[in-house]
Write a protein that holds these residues in place. Structure first.
Motif, short mmCIF file in Angstrom:
data_model
loop_
_atom_site.label_atom_id
_atom_site.label_comp_id
_atom_site.label_asym_id
_atom_site.label_seq_id
_atom_site.Cartn_x
_atom_site.Cartn_y
_atom_site.Cartn_z
N ALA A 10 0.82 -1.21 0.00
CA ALA A 10 0.00 0.00 0.00
C ALA A 10 0.87 1.27 0.00
O ALA A 10 0.70 2.15 -0.85
CB ALA A 10 -0.92 -0.03 1.22
N ASP A 32 9.78 -6.18 -4.54
CA ASP A 32 9.01 -6.87 -3.48
C ASP A 32 9.40 -8.34 -3.50
O ASP A 32 9.89 -8.85 -4.51
CB ASP A 32 7.51 -6.69 -3.74
CG ASP A 32 6.65 -6.89 -2.49
OD1 ASP A 32 6.11 -5.89 -1.98
OD2 ASP A 32 6.53 -8.04 -2.02
N TYR A 65 17.97 -7.35 -6.75
CA TYR A 65 18.57 -6.05 -6.39
C TYR A 65 19.49 -5.49 -7.46
O TYR A 65 19.84 -4.32 -7.41
CB TYR A 65 19.28 -6.15 -5.02
CG TYR A 65 18.29 -6.02 -3.89
CD1 TYR A 65 18.04 -4.79 -3.30
CD2 TYR A 65 17.56 -7.11 -3.43
CE1 TYR A 65 17.10 -4.64 -2.30
CE2 TYR A 65 16.62 -6.99 -2.42
CZ TYR A 65 16.40 -5.75 -1.85
OH TYR A 65 15.48 -5.59 -0.86
N ASN A 95 9.55 -6.90 11.56
CA ASN A 95 10.10 -5.91 10.62
C ASN A 95 11.61 -5.68 10.76
O ASN A 95 12.26 -5.31 9.78
CB ASN A 95 9.34 -4.58 10.76
CG ASN A 95 7.94 -4.69 10.14
OD1 ASN A 95 7.61 -5.71 9.54
ND2 ASN A 95 7.12 -3.67 10.29
N VAL A 118 10.67 3.94 6.20
CA VAL A 118 9.25 4.14 6.47
C VAL A 118 8.71 3.04 7.40
O VAL A 118 7.86 3.29 8.26
CB VAL A 118 8.44 4.17 5.14
CG1 VAL A 118 6.95 4.37 5.39
CG2 VAL A 118 8.97 5.27 4.22
N1 LIG Z 1 6.66 5.85 8.91
C1 LIG Z 1 5.40 6.08 8.60
O1 LIG Z 1 4.89 7.19 8.72
C2 LIG Z 1 4.55 4.96 8.04
C3 LIG Z 1 3.33 5.24 7.41
C4 LIG Z 1 2.57 4.18 6.91
C5 LIG Z 1 3.03 2.85 7.01
N2 LIG Z 1 4.22 2.63 7.63
C6 LIG Z 1 4.77 1.29 7.71
O2 LIG Z 1 5.16 0.88 6.40
C7 LIG Z 1 5.17 -0.55 6.32
C8 LIG Z 1 4.41 -0.98 5.06
O3 LIG Z 1 3.04 -0.71 5.19
P1 LIG Z 1 2.03 -1.11 4.00
O4 LIG Z 1 0.69 -0.64 4.41
O5 LIG Z 1 2.60 -0.72 2.72
O6 LIG Z 1 2.08 -2.72 4.11
P2 LIG Z 1 1.76 -3.77 2.95
O7 LIG Z 1 1.56 -5.08 3.61
O8 LIG Z 1 0.67 -3.24 2.07
O9 LIG Z 1 3.10 -3.79 2.08
C9 LIG Z 1 4.30 -4.26 2.57
C10 LIG Z 1 5.01 -4.98 1.42
O10 LIG Z 1 6.32 -5.35 1.85
C11 LIG Z 1 6.64 -6.54 1.18
N3 LIG Z 1 7.79 -7.20 1.78
C12 LIG Z 1 7.85 -7.93 2.92
N4 LIG Z 1 9.11 -8.37 3.13
C13 LIG Z 1 9.85 -7.89 2.12
C14 LIG Z 1 11.22 -7.97 1.77
N5 LIG Z 1 12.10 -8.64 2.54
N6 LIG Z 1 11.65 -7.36 0.64
C15 LIG Z 1 10.78 -6.68 -0.14
N7 LIG Z 1 9.48 -6.56 0.14
C16 LIG Z 1 9.02 -7.16 1.25
C17 LIG Z 1 5.35 -7.36 1.24
O11 LIG Z 1 5.33 -8.42 0.29
C18 LIG Z 1 4.31 -6.29 0.98
O12 LIG Z 1 3.98 -6.20 -0.40
C19 LIG Z 1 4.56 -1.02 7.64
O13 LIG Z 1 5.58 -1.41 8.53
C20 LIG Z 1 3.83 0.19 8.17
O14 LIG Z 1 3.68 0.18 9.56
C21 LIG Z 1 4.97 3.66 8.15
#
Ligand SMILES: NC(=O)c1ccc[n+]([C@@H]2O[C@H](COP(=O)([O-])OP(=O)(O)OC[C@H]3O[C@@H](n4cnc5c(N)ncnc54)[C@H](O)[C@@H]3O)[C@@H](O)[C@H]2O)c1
Ligand SMILES: O=C(O)C[C@H](O)C(=O)O
Length: 306
Positions: A10, A32, A65, A95, A118
């Motif tokens: 997302a 991903d 990569y 994470n 992030v």
């Molecule tokens: N810092 C901020 O302000 C902020 C804001 C929003 C979300 N987040 C964080 O961002 C992260 C992602 O959120 P999201 O809603 O996109 O989640 P999501 O589940 O929609 O997407 C995460 C993606 O990461 C992929 N992934 C997992 N392990 C991986 C790896 N080793 N290499 C490459 N890709 C990998 C997954 O397959 C998935 O497609 C979460 O930890 C969330 O808490 C942080």
């Protein structure tokens, strides 16, 4: 400029979309681990190019990569998001391993990259990225304060019944439900302190609503937010691309600034071509200093779980 976005979920896809729509980067690589997922997101986004009038080339790859080689900026969004009722800190056990291996892979192929972290718990993941890569501190930036400040401005505008473009405000401290510090004292409506327009009680409500901004959305959506996070990251990447030295509160490694050492936590910074060009030390009141100290204690507690 070449930008890699790790995690095509997302937030990653939203980052890629906003970066492309703003049309300042030549290339965005989505990567991903889910087979075909980044390729699919990239193709779908590229099919918006003629409609949204951008020339940025977006490609996707499943964990290769070599395709990210020589990126100028990499955004780490890989990892799990929280579910309603959870804290960001509860994500650490899943994470941390993901962020560490991603950061190590990124720098193997892009030795000069600037990394924007992030994934949550973001301040601790930023600290971990420093430990895992040893990159100069100006090249690792945690995104939290830009988003939290945007949410603060949204809540301020709502309370003042004002257009958002009329309000300004900043959130420092840890990116957590309890650790954020919306600087209400410095918030303004077109240079006029907001205290001129709303009561102390209403201001306190705005502060609390801002702090739980992410949790409120998580409850509504069933997972955490992505549009404003993606927009916040894209604004930071654009500031790097344009060397604009724009001020964002960001999580960066502190070495004595604000009386803190060996910790990543949100403070005002200038973002430009180097990454963090400088940390801006503003005068805080005694109560703001106490809030920052307690926010830092909480971040250190999470760091100790690494
Ligand atoms: N810092 C901020 O302000 C902020 C804001 C929003 C979300 N987040 C964080 O961002 C992260 C992602 O959120 P999201 O809603 O996109 O989640 P999501 O589940 O929609 O997407 C995460 C993606 O990461 C992929 N992934 C997992 N392990 C991986 C790896 N080793 N290499 C490459 N890709 C990998 C997954 O397959 C998935 O497609 C979460 O930890 C969330 O808490 C942080
Ligand atoms: O709230 C979350 O868990 C995601 C993110 O940190 C946010 O603030 O939207």
């Amino acid at each position: 400029m070449k930008v890699t976005v790790v995690g095509a979920g997302a937030v990653g896809a939203s980052c890629a979309e906003y970066i492309a729509i703003k049309d300042f980067a030549s290339e965005v690589v989505l990567i991903d681990i889910k087979e075909g997922f980044a390729e699919g997101k990239a193709m779908d986004l590229m099919q918006t190019a003629s409609l949204n009038s951008f020339d940025t080339k977006i490609t996707g790859t499943t964990n290769d990569y070599t395709k990210t080689a020589n990126s100028d900026v990499a955004v780490i969004t890989s990892g799990i998001p929280r579910k309603p009722g959870m804290t960001r800190e509860e994500l650490i056990s899943t994470n941390a391993g993901i962020v560490k291996s991603v950061a190590e892979n990124l720098i193997k192929h892009s030795p000069n990259v600037i990394i924007i972290v992030v994934s949550n718990p973001m301040d601790t993941m930023t600290y971990l990225t420093h430990k895992a890569t040893g990159l100069p501190k100006h090249r690792i930036i945690g995104m939290g304060g830009a988003l939290d400040s945007a949410r603060f401005k949204y809540r301020l505008a709502e309370a003042l019944d004002a257009p958002i473009s009329d309000v300004d405000g900043m959130v420092i401290g840890g990116h957590s439900d309890t650790g954020m510090i919306p600087l209400t004292r410095l918030a303004t409506r077109n240079s006029v302190p907001v205290s001129k327009f709303i009561s102390e009680e209403r201001m306190e409500e705005v502060k609390q609503e801002t702090k739980v901004g992410g949790a409120t959305l998580t409850k509504l959506l069933g997972t955490s937010a992505w549009y404003a996070p993606g927009a916040a990251v894209s604004a930071m990447v654009q500031a790097i691309a344009n060397d604009s030295k724009k001020m964002f509160p960001c999580s960066c490694l502190l070495e004595g600034e604000y009386g803190l050492d060996d910790i990543c936590i949100g403070v005002p910074t200038l973002i430009g071509a180097k990454g963090v060009e400088s940390i801006v030390e503003i005068e805080l009141t005694e109560s703001e200093k106490a809030e920052l100290a307690s926010s830092a204690d909480a971040v250190r507690k999470t760091n100790s779980l690494l």
